[in-house]
Design a protein around this motif. Structure first.
Motif, PDB file in Angstrom:
ATOM      1  N   UNK A 126     -20.863 -22.706  43.996  1.00  0.00           N
ATOM      2  CA  UNK A 126     -20.124 -23.920  43.662  1.00  0.00           C
ATOM      3  C   UNK A 126     -20.480 -24.472  42.297  1.00  0.00           C
ATOM      4  N   UNK A 127     -21.644 -24.077  41.796  1.00  0.00           N
ATOM      5  CA  UNK A 127     -22.128 -24.469  40.473  1.00  0.00           C
ATOM      6  C   UNK A 127     -21.153 -24.077  39.359  1.00  0.00           C
ATOM      7  N   UNK A 128     -20.355 -23.024  39.586  1.00  0.00           N
ATOM      8  CA  UNK A 128     -19.466 -22.534  38.527  1.00  0.00           C
ATOM      9  C   UNK A 128     -18.383 -23.521  38.154  1.00  0.00           C
ATOM     10  N   UNK A 129     -17.994 -24.387  39.097  1.00  0.00           N
ATOM     11  CA  UNK A 129     -16.888 -25.305  38.817  1.00  0.00           C
ATOM     12  C   UNK A 129     -17.208 -26.762  39.130  1.00  0.00           C
ATOM     13  N   UNK A 130     -18.476 -27.038  39.431  1.00  0.00           N
ATOM     14  CA  UNK A 130     -18.855 -28.433  39.649  1.00  0.00           C
ATOM     15  C   UNK A 130     -20.281 -28.646  39.173  1.00  0.00           C
ATOM     16  N   UNK A 131     -20.457 -29.555  38.239  1.00  0.00           N
ATOM     17  CA  UNK A 131     -21.793 -29.863  37.750  1.00  0.00           C
ATOM     18  C   UNK A 131     -22.657 -30.333  38.910  1.00  0.00           C
ATOM     19  N   UNK A 132     -23.817 -29.719  39.053  1.00  0.00           N
ATOM     20  CA  UNK A 132     -24.697 -30.052  40.149  1.00  0.00           C
ATOM     21  C   UNK A 132     -24.371 -29.324  41.438  1.00  0.00           C
ATOM     22  N   UNK A 133     -23.389 -28.424  41.394  1.00  0.00           N
ATOM     23  CA  UNK A 133     -23.018 -27.667  42.586  1.00  0.00           C
ATOM     24  C   UNK A 133     -24.068 -26.633  42.951  1.00  0.00           C
ATOM     25  N   UNK A 134     -23.951 -26.055  44.138  1.00  0.00           N
ATOM     26  CA  UNK A 134     -24.950 -25.090  44.607  1.00  0.00           C
ATOM     27  C   UNK A 134     -24.969 -23.815  43.781  1.00  0.00           C
ATOM     28  N   UNK A 135     -26.157 -23.274  43.605  1.00  0.00           N
ATOM     29  CA  UNK A 135     -26.332 -21.972  42.946  1.00  0.00           C
ATOM     30  C   UNK A 135     -27.497 -21.265  43.628  1.00  0.00           C
ATOM     31  N   UNK A 136     -27.294 -21.005  44.904  1.00  0.00           N
ATOM     32  CA  UNK A 136     -28.364 -20.434  45.708  1.00  0.00           C
ATOM     33  C   UNK A 136     -27.830 -19.349  46.638  1.00  0.00           C
ATOM     34  N   UNK A 137     -28.770 -18.661  47.284  1.00  0.00           N
ATOM     35  CA  UNK A 137     -28.469 -17.716  48.358  1.00  0.00           C
ATOM     36  C   UNK A 137     -28.999 -18.326  49.652  1.00  0.00           C
ATOM     37  N   UNK A 138     -28.163 -18.334  50.674  1.00  0.00           N
ATOM     38  CA  UNK A 138     -28.593 -18.781  51.998  1.00  0.00           C
ATOM     39  C   UNK A 138     -28.774 -17.580  52.917  1.00  0.00           C
TER      40      UNK A 138
END
Length: 304
Positions: free
Chosen positions: A194-206
């Motif tokens: 989600x980080x790709x299109x929202x500042x502060x969005x998720x950039x992780x692996x669950x």
């Protein structure tokens, strides 16, 4: 150690080879994605999404177009019968390439609504197909066809070809992306970009526990990718995760306990990767305009 290798944990050292370096084996693409190795044909396939084609490469260095147009395919894998399973942005579906070359649409709707744009896919040992469905392929005309989401959500699905049924296994992702099982299939790893299109969005692996082989537990954050974000990833024979780092221009390795093992610099933004070669000890990396490879001291796990 070879320049461009970063070792954070001693477990990384034997997985790297002192005399092996990152090689660029093909170039000239707009956005290379979804590599998959065909050992029986001794070739690599991958998507060049904006150019709407699937490329093919042999260890001799030869390269050609496997399919064009390709309905803007993204991620690929193989089923238990060796057939190509593809995520199509253009078709908004999961498709299968039959032995005679025909393409069969396996699933393109959930509750009579079109899927968004399936992104990445893995096949479990029971033949079920697990895939992510963010909206990247319908956000513009660059990697598909711009359209509104009919479902209104980005989810992870399980498709059972035997019963022709599609089920939601996770619906709390912003933009689910890369996906892979642990070697014993007890756990499923899914990236959220989600980080790709929202500042502060998720950039992780669950990571989720697989319950009764057909559904997922709530899951937890396995690791946060910093800098960058995880796109596609695969696991090796020991259950280590080898993942793209997006804007981090690297491939990173994590142990099953989530310890960062190390990182390998790549000249371009990395999108995805897979293991291949006769011994599955060669890492193939798609990165923006090119495909790179690296021989390792570890083998990829077949189901990944």
């Amino acid at each position: 150690m070879t320049e461009g290798y970063h070792i954070y944990d001693p477990r990384m050292r034997p997985m790297l080879l002192m005399n092996a370096a990152v090689e660029r084996i093909a170039t000239g693409f707009r956005w290379a994605e979804g590599p998959v190795w065909f050992g029986d044909a001794n070739c690599l396939l991958w998507s060049d999404i904006p150019n709407d084609r699937i490329m093919r490469w042999w260890p001799t260095g030869e390269m050609d177009v496997y399919r064009a147009p390709a309905r803007f395919t993204n991620g690929h894998t193989r089923d238990r019968q060796g057939r190509l399973i593809s995520c199509e942005h253009g078709g908004r579906c999961i498709s299968r390439t039959e032995y005679d070359g025909r393409v069969t649409v396996l699933v393109d709707r959930f509750e009579n609504k079109k899927l968004n744009s399936p992104n990445d896919v893995v096949v479990k040992s029971d033949g079920s197909i697990w895939f992510t469905d963010p909206d990247y392929g319908i956000m513009s005309d660059y990697e598909g066809h711009r359209a509104e989401s009919e479902i209104g959500a980005c989810r992870v699905y399980r498709f059972d070809p035997a019963s022709n049924t599609l089920a939601v296994v996770a619906d709390d992702y912003e933009r689910p992306n890369g996906i892979a099982f642990s070697p014993d299939e007890r756990f499923l790893y899914v990236a959220d970009t989600g980080f790709t299109h929202r500042e502060g969005g998720p950039h992780h692996i669950r990571v989720h526990e697989v319950i009764d082989g057909v559904r997922l537990g709530a899951g937890r954050v396995f690791t946060v990718i910093e800098p960058g974000f995880a796109d596609g990833f695969r696991l090796d024979e020991h259950g280590n995760i080898w993942t793209s780092c997006g804007s981090g221009n690297a491939v990173a390795a994590f142990a099953p306990d989530a310890t960062p093992l190390g990182k390998i610099d790549i000249p371009e933004m990395v999108s995805n990767l897979c293991f291949g070669g006769p011994k599955r000890n060669r890492l193939f990396i798609t990165a923006t305009t090119s495909v790179y490879s690296l021989y390792l001291g570890v083998r990829g796990h077949p189901i990944s």
